[in-house]
Scaffold this active site. Structure first.
Site, PDB file in Angstrom:
ATOM      1  N   ASN A   1      -6.823  35.627  -6.671  1.00 25.47           N
ATOM      2  CA  ASN A   1      -5.838  34.627  -7.085  1.00 25.47           C
ATOM      3  C   ASN A   1      -4.461  35.103  -6.636  1.00 25.47           C
ATOM      4  OD1 ASN A   1      -4.148  32.800  -8.281  1.00 25.47           O
ATOM      5  ND2 ASN A   1      -4.930  33.076 -10.361  1.00 25.47           N
TER       6      ASN A   1
ATOM      7  N   GLU B   1      -8.700  34.258  -0.262  1.00 23.93           N
ATOM      8  CA  GLU B   1      -8.721  32.873  -0.744  1.00 23.93           C
ATOM      9  C   GLU B   1      -9.157  32.873  -2.206  1.00 23.93           C
ATOM     10  OE1 GLU B   1      -8.885  29.095  -1.635  1.00 23.93           O
ATOM     11  OE2 GLU B   1      -8.047  29.715   0.294  1.00 23.93           O
TER      12      GLU B   1
ATOM     13  N   CYS C   1       1.453   4.842   3.230  1.00 24.64           N
ATOM     14  CA  CYS C   1       2.503   5.166   4.197  1.00 24.64           C
ATOM     15  C   CYS C   1       3.866   4.850   3.592  1.00 24.64           C
ATOM     16  CB  CYS C   1       2.338   4.366   5.489  1.00 24.64           C
ATOM     17  SG  CYS C   1       0.858   4.781   6.443  1.00 24.64           S
TER      18      CYS C   1
ATOM     19  N   CYS D   1       0.842  -1.189   0.000  1.00 26.46           N
ATOM     20  CA  CYS D   1       0.000   0.000   0.000  1.00 26.46           C
ATOM     21  C   CYS D   1       0.882   1.245   0.000  1.00 26.46           C
ATOM     22  CB  CYS D   1      -0.910  -0.004   1.227  1.00 26.46           C
ATOM     23  SG  CYS D   1      -1.861   1.516   1.443  1.00 26.46           S
TER      24      CYS D   1
ATOM     25  N   ASP E   1      -0.607  30.615   4.374  1.00 27.54           N
ATOM     26  CA  ASP E   1      -0.784  29.155   4.441  1.00 27.54           C
ATOM     27  C   ASP E   1      -1.108  28.629   3.045  1.00 27.54           C
ATOM     28  OD1 ASP E   1      -1.221  26.540   5.201  1.00 27.54           O
ATOM     29  OD2 ASP E   1      -3.200  26.919   6.065  1.00 27.54           O
TER      30      ASP E   1
ATOM     31  N   CYS F   1      -6.814  -0.358   7.914  1.00 24.21           N
ATOM     32  CA  CYS F   1      -5.852   0.731   7.765  1.00 24.21           C
ATOM     33  C   CYS F   1      -5.620   1.347   9.136  1.00 24.21           C
ATOM     34  CB  CYS F   1      -6.362   1.776   6.786  1.00 24.21           C
ATOM     35  SG  CYS F   1      -5.241   3.179   6.601  1.00 24.21           S
TER      36      CYS F   1
ATOM     37  N   PHE G   1      -4.382  32.822   1.630  1.00 29.77           N
ATOM     38  CA  PHE G   1      -4.764  31.432   1.360  1.00 29.77           C
ATOM     39  C   PHE G   1      -5.541  30.901   2.570  1.00 29.77           C
ATOM     40  CE2 PHE G   1      -0.686  32.241  -0.770  1.00 29.77           C
ATOM     41  CZ  PHE G   1      -0.960  31.892  -2.080  1.00 29.77           C
TER      42      PHE G   1
ATOM     43  N   CYS H   1       3.228  23.246   3.532  1.00 27.51           N
ATOM     44  CA  CYS H   1       3.105  21.798   3.359  1.00 27.51           C
ATOM     45  C   CYS H   1       4.150  21.276   2.377  1.00 27.51           C
ATOM     46  CB  CYS H   1       1.695  21.420   2.919  1.00 27.51           C
ATOM     47  SG  CYS H   1       1.163  22.187   1.384  1.00 27.51           S
TER      48      CYS H   1
END
Length: 432
Positions: A341, A313, A75, A72, A362, A154, A292, A388
């Site tokens: 935008n 946003e 992970c 899988c 963010d 899971c 954002f 991220c």
């Protein structure tokens, strides 16, 4: 078979060895290990390799808790002890900041982390009818493959969602559109769990009865999505419980649609919001921008401080829900939302929004390059950047430092996705 010493991990949790000046990326290998490997892709400056055998294991190597790990693709790091995962992600962040942005944080923040299992409150699972492999398959994609992994449980999903995997197989196999249902999206809120079925064909009356019975039996809310995410609608029960998440420290509850972007890890999100506000230090009377902003995950907590907040946003739908959440939580007089935008931001368009004392950014994985380049003379004195993607954070940090005159005062990781290579982080920039 060649043998290598693993020096570090890359941003996809692959072990890195070096042979004759060439980097060898070995799936499943850990720093400090001596491994035997087999290359499956060779380029002039690097090779990609499978792990054949661990000759000398790392002290951080553990037995994966999930029987599907390695097949899988959900992970990538279950074979690594959780605290070692966090240390590896911290190194990815620091290396990215220096090698890409040529900046170093004055202070390394303590990592934010939570429970390593059962944390994933959002998941998009593939569905495929394959009689040759047991009928219906529901799961993440296999590692480096477009095939659906044959998973029966899971460990990173909440237990009650993991327990639904086999019953969903039976349900989907019984539908007349069993071969026209490619995806199910799971979204867990405080009050209910929603399942969004992506359907490529209309349901029969019998199908609808089966879905209602399943929803009643397992206490879930079912949505149907005939086309894009915006077409998802609540099928049953109607009316039903709210789909929402809470930020108890601020007394907030935010409603969302199951296809909206929200953080997958509710517990870690709460700590991250708290950390962001402590770094930002919003004060009554200040004017703060939340760029954002989504549906207001940071906007509304900032407003609770007494500051005036403008959330920007790109999605009109999320802005609409943000406005509704501000009113529902009694913050409508301190919060404004706007649609723009930010990937096309200019110094002129940013200046038109007015002066800000502080700013929270963010962005998605693409980062906020045009925004940080557009900061002009009236740039905020303090910026908190939630990222991220360490690579785009580092790129933007380089612009903030070298071009805009900010100092990187602090940075640290947020382990939003334990057992994956995903690195969330938070950074504080100040301008003298």
């Amino acid at each position: 078979m060649p043998i290598g010493i693993i020096e570090s991990l890359d941003h996809e949790a692959r072990g890195i060895a070096r042979q004759d000046g060439k980097a060898i990326f070995v799936d499943g290998a850990l720093p400090g290990e001596i491994v035997e490997y087999a290359s499956f892709r060779r380029k002039p400056k690097y090779e990609m390799a499978h792990l054949i055998q661990v000759l000398k294991p790392s002290v951080a190597r553990v037995q994966p808790a999930c029987p599907h790990f390695g097949v899988c693709g959900g992970c990538a790091m279950q074979h690594m002890e959780p605290s070692a995962q966090i240390a590896a992600k911290q190194r990815v962040l620091e290396d990215s900041l220096w090698h890409i942005g040529r900046v170093r944080a004055e202070t390394i923040l303590p990592p934010i982390h939570g429970a390593p299992w059962g944390y994933r409150h959002r998941a998009r699972l593939g569905v495929r009818k394959l009689p040759s492999r047991g009928g219906m398959l529901i799961g993440f994609h296999e590692w480096r493959s477009s095939y659906i992994a044959d998973i029966r449980s899971c460990a990173v999903l909440p237990p009650h969602v993991s327990d639904l995997l086999l019953p969903m197989r039976e349900l989907f196999a019984s539908l007349s559109i069993s071969d026209r249902l490619p995806q199910v999206e799971v979204s867990v809120g405080e009050r209910c769990t929603a399942l969004v079925l992506r359907i490529l064909q209309g349901l029969t009356a019998k199908d609808e009865d089966l879905l209602r019975a399943f929803a009643d039996r397992h206490s879930v809310v079912i949505y149907l999505q005939p086309k894009g995410p915006d077409t998802a609608f609540r099928f049953y029960p109607v009316p039903g419980p709210r789909l929402s998440y809470t930020l108890p420290e601020f007394g907030l509850e935010l409603d969302f649609r199951p296809t909206d972007f929200t953080q997958v890890n509710h517990a870690v999100n709460r700590v991250m919001v708290r950390r962001a506000l402590r770094l930002l230090e919003p004060q009554p009377g200040e004017r703060i921008a939340d760029m954002f902003c989504g549906l207001g995950n940071f906007t509304l907590p900032i407003a609770c401080s007494g500051a005036s907040v403008l959330g920007i946003e790109g999605s009109p739908a999320l802005v609409k829900r943000g406005r509704e959440a501000a009113v529902a939580n009694g913050l409508g007089n301190r919060v404004e939302f706007g649609v723009a935008n930010l990937f096309e931001c200019t110094e002129e368009s940013l200046a038109a929004l007015g002066r800000f004392d502080k700013m929270l950014i963010d962005p998605p994985r693409e980062g906020a390059l045009e925004l940080v380049k557009a900061l002009g003379r009236q740039a905020p004195s303090r910026i908190v950047y939630v990222s991220c993607n360490p690579a785009t954070l580092a790129r933007d940090a380089g612009v903030l430092s070298a071009v805009q005159g900010y100092h990187l005062k602090a940075a640290g990781i947020v382990n939003m996705f334990p057992h994956t290579a995903h690195v969330e982080s938070i950074a504080l920039f100040e301008r003298p």
